[in-house]
Each structure stands twice: as structure tokens, then as C-alpha cells.
Design a protein around this motif. Structure first.
Motif, PDB file in Angstrom:
ATOM      1  N   GLY A  92       0.806  -1.211   0.000  1.00  0.00           N
ATOM      2  CA  GLY A  92       0.000   0.000   0.000  1.00  0.00           C
ATOM      3  C   GLY A  92       0.841   1.264   0.000  1.00  0.00           C
ATOM      4  N   ILE A  93       0.303   2.308  -0.633  1.00  0.00           N
ATOM      5  CA  ILE A  93       0.924   3.632  -0.659  1.00  0.00           C
ATOM      6  C   ILE A  93      -0.133   4.612  -0.156  1.00  0.00           C
ATOM      7  CG2 ILE A  93       1.978   5.426  -2.089  1.00  0.00           C
ATOM      8  CD1 ILE A  93       2.397   3.170  -4.233  1.00  0.00           C
ATOM      9  N   TYR A  94       0.162   5.325   0.930  1.00  0.00           N
ATOM     10  CA  TYR A  94      -0.819   6.276   1.460  1.00  0.00           C
ATOM     11  C   TYR A  94      -0.249   7.685   1.392  1.00  0.00           C
ATOM     12  CZ  TYR A  94      -4.556   8.157   4.381  1.00  0.00           C
ATOM     13  OH  TYR A  94      -5.657   8.862   4.865  1.00  0.00           O
ATOM     14  N   ILE A  95      -1.000   8.599   0.803  1.00  0.00           N
ATOM     15  CA  ILE A  95      -0.563   9.989   0.668  1.00  0.00           C
ATOM     16  C   ILE A  95      -0.888  10.724   1.956  1.00  0.00           C
ATOM     17  CG2 ILE A  95      -0.824  12.135  -0.628  1.00  0.00           C
ATOM     18  CD1 ILE A  95      -1.735  10.380  -3.016  1.00  0.00           C
ATOM     19  N   LYS A  96       0.140  11.175   2.662  1.00  0.00           N
ATOM     20  CA  LYS A  96      -0.051  11.875   3.918  1.00  0.00           C
ATOM     21  C   LYS A  96      -0.125  13.386   3.723  1.00  0.00           C
ATOM     22  CE  LYS A  96       2.143  10.333   7.551  1.00  0.00           C
ATOM     23  NZ  LYS A  96       1.107   9.615   8.302  1.00  0.00           N
ATOM     24  N   ARG A  97       0.594  13.878   2.706  1.00  0.00           N
ATOM     25  CA  ARG A  97       0.665  15.322   2.512  1.00  0.00           C
ATOM     26  C   ARG A  97       1.152  15.606   1.108  1.00  0.00           C
ATOM     27  NH1 ARG A  97       4.477  17.111   6.513  1.00  0.00           N
ATOM     28  NH2 ARG A  97       6.103  17.410   4.949  1.00  0.00           N
ATOM     29  N   ILE A  98       0.810  16.754   0.581  1.00  0.00           N
ATOM     30  CA  ILE A  98       1.402  17.230  -0.666  1.00  0.00           C
ATOM     31  C   ILE A  98       2.002  18.612  -0.415  1.00  0.00           C
ATOM     32  CG2 ILE A  98      -0.100  15.897  -2.189  1.00  0.00           C
ATOM     33  CD1 ILE A  98      -1.811  18.350  -2.597  1.00  0.00           C
ATOM     34  N   ASN A  99       2.935  19.011  -1.304  1.00  0.00           N
ATOM     35  CA  ASN A  99       3.620  20.315  -1.184  1.00  0.00           C
ATOM     36  C   ASN A  99       4.325  20.487   0.161  1.00  0.00           C
ATOM     37  OD1 ASN A  99       2.651  21.101  -3.761  1.00  0.00           O
ATOM     38  ND2 ASN A  99       0.734  21.789  -2.861  1.00  0.00           N
ATOM     39  N   PRO A 100       5.374  19.738   0.485  1.00  0.00           N
ATOM     40  CA  PRO A 100       5.951  18.667  -0.336  1.00  0.00           C
ATOM     41  C   PRO A 100       5.178  17.364  -0.189  1.00  0.00           C
ATOM     42  CG  PRO A 100       7.180  18.866   1.697  1.00  0.00           C
ATOM     43  CD  PRO A 100       6.160  19.964   1.717  1.00  0.00           C
ATOM     44  N   LEU A 101       5.343  16.512  -1.172  1.00  0.00           N
ATOM     45  CA  LEU A 101       4.684  15.215  -1.155  1.00  0.00           C
ATOM     46  C   LEU A 101       5.319  14.317  -0.092  1.00  0.00           C
ATOM     47  CD1 LEU A 101       2.778  13.059  -2.389  1.00  0.00           C
ATOM     48  CD2 LEU A 101       4.612  12.548  -4.019  1.00  0.00           C
ATOM     49  N   VAL A 102       4.481  13.744   0.772  1.00  0.00           N
ATOM     50  CA  VAL A 102       4.923  12.776   1.771  1.00  0.00           C
ATOM     51  C   VAL A 102       4.002  11.567   1.691  1.00  0.00           C
ATOM     52  CG1 VAL A 102       5.332  12.298   4.216  1.00  0.00           C
ATOM     53  CG2 VAL A 102       5.766  14.590   3.311  1.00  0.00           C
ATOM     54  N   ILE A 103       4.574  10.399   1.467  1.00  0.00           N
ATOM     55  CA  ILE A 103       3.782   9.183   1.376  1.00  0.00           C
ATOM     56  C   ILE A 103       4.369   8.122   2.300  1.00  0.00           C
ATOM     57  CG2 ILE A 103       2.944   9.558  -0.981  1.00  0.00           C
ATOM     58  CD1 ILE A 103       5.179   7.860  -2.007  1.00  0.00           C
ATOM     59  N   SER A 104       3.519   7.172   2.695  1.00  0.00           N
ATOM     60  CA  SER A 104       3.957   6.057   3.530  1.00  0.00           C
ATOM     61  C   SER A 104       3.669   4.746   2.818  1.00  0.00           C
ATOM     62  CB  SER A 104       3.236   6.077   4.882  1.00  0.00           C
ATOM     63  OG  SER A 104       3.640   7.176   5.659  1.00  0.00           O
ATOM     64  N   PHE A 105       4.511   3.750   3.078  1.00  0.00           N
ATOM     65  CA  PHE A 105       4.359   2.426   2.460  1.00  0.00           C
ATOM     66  C   PHE A 105       3.925   1.401   3.509  1.00  0.00           C
ATOM     67  CE2 PHE A 105       7.657   4.560  -0.107  1.00  0.00           C
ATOM     68  CZ  PHE A 105       7.048   4.497  -1.359  1.00  0.00           C
ATOM     69  N   PHE A 106       3.112   0.423   3.050  1.00  0.00           N
ATOM     70  CA  PHE A 106       2.617  -0.619   3.936  1.00  0.00           C
ATOM     71  C   PHE A 106       2.686  -1.968   3.236  1.00  0.00           C
ATOM     72  CE2 PHE A 106       0.792   3.399   5.106  1.00  0.00           C
ATOM     73  CZ  PHE A 106       0.981   3.422   6.486  1.00  0.00           C
ATOM     74  N   ASP A 107       2.878  -3.016   4.047  1.00  0.00           N
ATOM     75  CA  ASP A 107       3.017  -4.350   3.474  1.00  0.00           C
ATOM     76  C   ASP A 107       1.663  -5.032   3.321  1.00  0.00           C
ATOM     77  OD1 ASP A 107       2.280  -5.314   5.991  1.00  0.00           O
ATOM     78  OD2 ASP A 107       4.308  -5.890   6.573  1.00  0.00           O
ATOM     79  N   SER A 108       1.665  -6.316   3.030  1.00  0.00           N
ATOM     80  CA  SER A 108       0.435  -7.027   2.687  1.00  0.00           C
ATOM     81  C   SER A 108      -0.505  -7.247   3.872  1.00  0.00           C
ATOM     82  CB  SER A 108       0.768  -8.388   2.059  1.00  0.00           C
ATOM     83  OG  SER A 108       1.527  -9.172   2.960  1.00  0.00           O
ATOM     84  N   VAL A 109      -0.028  -7.027   5.108  1.00  0.00           N
ATOM     85  CA  VAL A 109      -0.925  -7.116   6.267  1.00  0.00           C
ATOM     86  C   VAL A 109      -1.188  -5.734   6.858  1.00  0.00           C
ATOM     87  CG1 VAL A 109      -0.372  -9.503   6.835  1.00  0.00           C
ATOM     88  CG2 VAL A 109       1.000  -7.666   7.831  1.00  0.00           C
ATOM     89  N   GLY A 110      -0.868  -4.699   6.086  1.00  0.00           N
ATOM     90  CA  GLY A 110      -1.189  -3.337   6.499  1.00  0.00           C
ATOM     91  C   GLY A 110      -0.236  -2.722   7.493  1.00  0.00           C
ATOM     92  N   MET A 111       0.948  -3.311   7.667  1.00  0.00           N
ATOM     93  CA  MET A 111       1.942  -2.770   8.579  1.00  0.00           C
ATOM     94  C   MET A 111       3.000  -1.981   7.810  1.00  0.00           C
ATOM     95  SD  MET A 111       1.006  -3.533  11.643  1.00  0.00           S
ATOM     96  CE  MET A 111      -0.678  -3.218  11.052  1.00  0.00           C
ATOM     97  N   PRO A 112       3.696  -1.048   8.492  1.00  0.00           N
ATOM     98  CA  PRO A 112       4.698  -0.230   7.801  1.00  0.00           C
ATOM     99  C   PRO A 112       5.738  -1.066   7.054  1.00  0.00           C
ATOM    100  CG  PRO A 112       4.247   0.687   9.959  1.00  0.00           C
ATOM    101  CD  PRO A 112       3.499  -0.611   9.896  1.00  0.00           C
ATOM    102  N   LEU A 113       6.001  -0.668   5.812  1.00  0.00           N
ATOM    103  CA  LEU A 113       6.970  -1.328   4.944  1.00  0.00           C
ATOM    104  C   LEU A 113       8.155  -0.390   4.757  1.00  0.00           C
ATOM    105  CD1 LEU A 113       7.790  -3.562   2.860  1.00  0.00           C
ATOM    106  CD2 LEU A 113       6.494  -2.246   1.151  1.00  0.00           C
TER     107      LEU A 113
END
Length: 350
Positions: A92-113
Motif C-alpha cells: 500500500g501507498i498512502y498519501i499523507k501530505r502534498i507540497n511537499p509530497l509525503v507518502i507512507s508504504f505498507f506491506d500485505s498485512v497493512g503494517m509499515p513497509l
């Protein structure tokens, strides 16, 4: 927070990817065209309509690499994390903020990747993936919690949150006729602090440790993030238990216990104990952490205990480290932090 370096104008640390150089939507698409995700469906989530165009730019890059992209529209972060697991999503890729762009990644069980996977390489598939959308993540999440608590569960607490969607989800479980206890919830639902007229401010970290104590009493070893104060380990000793840290555990165990990744689930758990909420939180003694960031060429990460507390050094940016000192008292934590920095003969970053 561990820093891994920079890649194509993005700074990578833990599961976070942050834009350091301004990017156009086509630049963002190109970045994710090269992202070496495992084969499968990649979820792209956002909680604000202002992020929608960016979500589609990311999804185009994912699809051009050969993965299917499923856009989770207008969902809070805990909903996104929960639904990834339920729908058997690859990552998973979740957009936390734009300007600047900040995204977070998650694995197949929804935990931080860990974002360091981006330094890897994978061949582009021979054909493009498909892009589709899904707008039921919040409903999936809400119904799951209601199935756990039962339809008649309501606890007395006020909810303070700037995001009306997040606030309304929390209000499904907490009545708002009490000023004795208030939960202060982050807009995306990713964090919570509490304020009690009896205890005053109660940090997210203290709430996590209180929830961990509840598990210890059931002879379950809690899984906690590395940064959580050493007081948790001392409490585990008292209960003939032990703490498993994130670095020594797998995502599946973290996901099953859930409370460190889902603040609402954590608060529901705390309010469901035989003891009242205040009594549960009172079982956690006072503790403090002092943090400072400094510039240095020596970015080696390490943890060590001194006579009066614990110091953790993490690589937090290009030529930067974060010094975190844990102790029982605020004055001690601050002194530990300053003494360590002085020993390096480095001036703190302004």
C-alpha cells in the motif's frame, strides 16, 4: 527514525518517502513506474480530495510498471491499513501530505513497509496493469470494529479532531457528554493523545504501554515499536512477561495485536477493561523522553543504557542524527540528552 538516503529527489526513512525537490505529476508517475513492488495489486490511498490527482499520478506509474493499482478514495489511515489485509493487497501507498509530497508504504498485512525497498530493482512486466477505485474502506473498518465491540458498546469521552470523517468514526463508539476525558485524535486517525481531569495529559506512548500491560495480564507478550520507553520492559518484568520489539518481530504479529497501529482500537480496548480507564493508565509510572537533532558526519545508530536512563541514536537525515534520552524524570532525560551531545562536541542544528 532511520534514514536510508535519497533517491530521484525523494528522501527515504522508515516507511516514509518525502519529496525534497519539487515534482510534477509526470515526475511522480515516472518515479513509481520504476518502483520495485512485488507482483500483485498495489493500493493507493488518500484522505483528502486535494490528494486525488496525485493518487492517480502514482497509480499510473504503478500500472505502467505492470502492477494493478486500486485507489482507496477518501479514507483515514487506519481504514487503509485494515483494508489492505482484508483485500489481500500486495502493498500500500498512502498519501499523507502534498507540497511537499509525503507518502507512507505498507506491506500485505497493512503494517509499515521499509522504504529502503525502493533502492532495489525489478523488471517491468510485459503489459500494463489496470487502475480501479474503491470507496468503502472506512465502512469496512467501522463495521469490523463494531463486530468486535458489539452494537451496544459506548464509552464516555469527548472527541477532538479537525477531520470530520475521523471524528464521526470515533463518535460511533464514544458519547460526547463528558468533559472528564477527551481523546485528541490526529486528522488522519494515525495517533491519539488523551486529556483527563484527574490525570492531565496522557500521551499516545503512555496509552500504548497501558494497553500492553492489559496484554501482559493475559499472559500475552506485547509487540511494541523500538522507540517506546524502557518503562514498558520494567512493567513486563513485574508481570512475568516480556516485550517484543518491532525489529525482532514480524508484521503478522503486530497486525494481530493491532493496538500499536490502530489508535481507535487501542482506546476501545482500554475502555473495555474491568478497571476504569483512569485506573488502567495509572498502572504506568511516569516517564519522559528528550529528543534533539544534531548535524554530524558520524551517523551510526546505537542504543545504550547509562546509570540514569537510556540513550538511542538514530540516523534521521543527511548528515543528521536524532538523540533520544529516556528517563523517569524530565530533568534527567534532558540532562542525559545534552550531556551526550556535549560529549560529541557538536553544536545542535538550529
Amino acid at each position: 527514525m532511520s534514514y536510508y538516503g535519497e533517491l530521484y529527489g525523494f528522501s527515504l526513512r522508515d516507511n516514509i518517502c518525502e519529496e525534497t525537490v519539487g515534482k510534477s505529476f509526470s515526475d511522480i508517475t515516472d518515479f513509481f513506474r520504476k518502483a520495485p513492488f512485488k507482483s500483485g495489486t498495489i493500493a493507493v490511498g488518500y484522505g483528502n480530495n486535494e490528494h486525488k490527482s496525485c493518487a492517480y499520478s502514482i497509480s499510473v506509474g504503478v500500472a505502467e510498471h505492470g502492477n494493478d493499482a486500486l485507489i482507496f478514495e477518501n479514507c483515514i489511515l487506519p481504514s487503509f491499513m485494515y483494508t489492505i489485509k482484508e483485500l489481500n493487497i500486495t502493498a500500500g501507498i498512502y498519501i499523507k501530505r502534498i507540497n511537499p509530497l509525503v507518502i507512507s508504504f505498507f506491506d500485505s498485512v497493512g503494517m509499515p513497509l521499509s522504504s529502503d525497498f525502493l533502492f532495489g530493482y525489478s523488471e517491468k512486466n510485459n503489459k500494463n496493469g489496470e487502475i480501479s477505485s474503491f470507496n468503502q474502506a472506512d465502512l469496512f473498518y467501522l463495521r469490523n470494529l463494531q463486530s468486535i465491540t458489539g452494537k451496544d458498546f459506548f464509552a464516555s469521552a469527548s472527541i477532538s479532531c479537525a477531520n470530520s470523517i475521523t471524528r464521526n468514526i470515533w463518535k460511533s463508539f464514544f458519547v460526547t457528554d463528558s468533559d472528564a476525558l477527551t481523546f485528541q485524535v490526529a486528522s488522519d486517525g494515525s495517533a491519539v493523545n488523551a486529556y483527563s481531569d484527574k490525570l492531565g495529559f496522557i500521551s499516545h506512548e503512555k496509552l500504548m504501554i497501558a494497553c500492553a500491560v492489559c496484554l501482559m495480564k493475559r499472559n500475552i507478550c506485547p509487540v511494541l515499536p523500538d522507540y517506546v520507553h524502557f518503562i514498558a520492559d520494567e512493567l513486563a518484568d513485574r508481570h512475568n512477561s516480556r516485550i517484543l520489539r518491532y525489529s525482532a518481530s514480524c508484521s503478522e504479529e503486530i497486525s494481530l495485536q493491532r493496538f500499536t497501529a490502530d489508535p481507535l482500537y487501542m482506546c476501545i480496548t482500554l475502555m473495555s477493561q474491568e478497571k476504569d480507564f483512569i485506573s488502567v493508565c495509572n498502572e504506568v509510572p511516569g516517564f519522559y523522553t528528550a529528543k534533539r537533532e544534531i548535524i554530524t558526519e558520524n551517523c551510526n545508530e546505537k542504543d545504550f543504557f547509562g546509570t540514569s536512563g537510556k540513550i538511542s541514536i538514530t540516523h534521521s537525515g543527511k548528515n543528521r542524527i536524532t538523540v533520544a534520552a529516556q528517563a523517569y524524570k524530565a530533568e534527567t532525560a534532558s540532562e542525559l540528552c545534552c550531556n551526550y551531545i556535549d560529549s560529541l562536541k557538536i553544536q545542535p542544528k538550529e
